[in-house]
Design a protein around this motif. Structure first.
Motif, PDB file in Angstrom:
ATOM      1  N   PRO A   7     -16.201  13.200 -15.257  1.00 41.36           N
ATOM      2  CA  PRO A   7     -16.585  14.614 -15.295  1.00 41.36           C
ATOM      3  C   PRO A   7     -15.751  15.526 -14.375  1.00 41.36           C
ATOM      4  O   PRO A   7     -15.464  16.674 -14.744  1.00 41.36           O
ATOM      5  CB  PRO A   7     -18.054  14.596 -14.849  1.00 41.36           C
ATOM      6  CG  PRO A   7     -18.544  13.266 -15.297  1.00 41.36           C
ATOM      7  CD  PRO A   7     -17.381  12.332 -15.079  1.00 41.36           C
ATOM      8  N   GLY A  18     -21.348  15.992 -16.537  1.00 39.21           N
ATOM      9  CA  GLY A  18     -20.639  16.726 -17.591  1.00 39.21           C
ATOM     10  C   GLY A  18     -19.909  15.767 -18.498  1.00 39.21           C
ATOM     11  O   GLY A  18     -19.993  14.541 -18.317  1.00 39.21           O
ATOM     12  N   PRO A  19     -19.176  16.294 -19.472  1.00 38.27           N
ATOM     13  CA  PRO A  19     -18.517  15.428 -20.448  1.00 38.27           C
ATOM     14  C   PRO A  19     -17.445  14.518 -19.847  1.00 38.27           C
ATOM     15  O   PRO A  19     -16.805  14.854 -18.841  1.00 38.27           O
ATOM     16  CB  PRO A  19     -17.872  16.414 -21.427  1.00 38.27           C
ATOM     17  CG  PRO A  19     -18.536  17.711 -21.201  1.00 38.27           C
ATOM     18  CD  PRO A  19     -18.999  17.724 -19.776  1.00 38.27           C
ATOM     19  N   HIS A  26     -21.097  12.964 -23.463  1.00 34.80           N
ATOM     20  CA  HIS A  26     -21.769  13.333 -22.207  1.00 34.80           C
ATOM     21  C   HIS A  26     -22.838  12.270 -21.960  1.00 34.80           C
ATOM     22  O   HIS A  26     -23.793  12.168 -22.727  1.00 34.80           O
ATOM     23  CB  HIS A  26     -22.387  14.728 -22.365  1.00 34.80           C
ATOM     24  CG  HIS A  26     -22.920  15.298 -21.091  1.00 34.80           C
ATOM     25  ND1 HIS A  26     -23.040  16.646 -20.864  1.00 34.80           N
ATOM     26  CD2 HIS A  26     -23.378  14.697 -19.967  1.00 34.80           C
ATOM     27  CE1 HIS A  26     -23.548  16.858 -19.657  1.00 34.80           C
ATOM     28  NE2 HIS A  26     -23.758  15.687 -19.095  1.00 34.80           N
TER      29      HIS A  26
END
Ligand code: CMP
Length: 138
Positions: free
Chosen positions: A11, A69-70, A40
């Motif tokens: 992330p 986050g992704p 995610h």
């Protein structure tokens, strides 16, 4: 021998817009991408992926970070893939990572260290199958 390793662009690197630069370094080092996706992780899934570290003091922080986050998950192919990829990413702590490594260029700290790389052929297969079905591996 041609074999495979597994990586995640974490992330912190996604947030900084470093995904393209990291993939460029991976390709330039001769790795072929044979599976890739952006996703995610939930806290549950991040905890499951890093279950081997569940007794470590940094486990909670690691799960929070990895679900923040992704990420981009990928399977990479090359001769001597596991060992060569660990050389390319550099030491876990970027302060100890050599010049020319991904972590030296893109990582901020031992926790937020931009990329993951499998530590054995066995774990590479387990980790790759955590993210990709047989139909998604090329
Ligand atoms: P990775 O190679 O993905 O494998 C385990 C991860 O745990 C590691 O990268 C770091 O992100 C994290 N980690 C390892 N050591 C520490 C530490 N001392 N403090 C915080 N996070 C750590």
């Amino acid at each position: 021998m041609i074999n495979r390793t597994f990586t995640m662009i974490k992330p912190d690197a996604t947030e900084k817009g470093s995904t393209g630069g990291i993939l460029q370094m991976i390709n330039a080092a001769g790795f072929k991408i044979v599976a890739m996706k952006m996703t995610h992780l939930s806290k549950e899934k991040a905890g499951e992926f890093y279950a081997v570290h569940s007794e470590r003091p940094f486990y909670g922080e690691l799960v929070e970070f990895m679900s923040r986050g992704p990420i981009t998950a990928a399977i990479l192919e090359k001769d001597n893939a596991v060992e060569d990829f660990r050389k390319l990413i550099g030491a876990t702590n970027p302060a100890n990572a050599e010049e020319g490594t991904i972590r030296r260029k893109y990582a901020a700290s031992i926790g937020e260290n931009a990329v993951h790389g499998s530590d054995s052929d066995e774990n590479a297969a387990i980790e790759g199958s955590f993210f990709f079905s047989a139909l998604e591996k090329f």
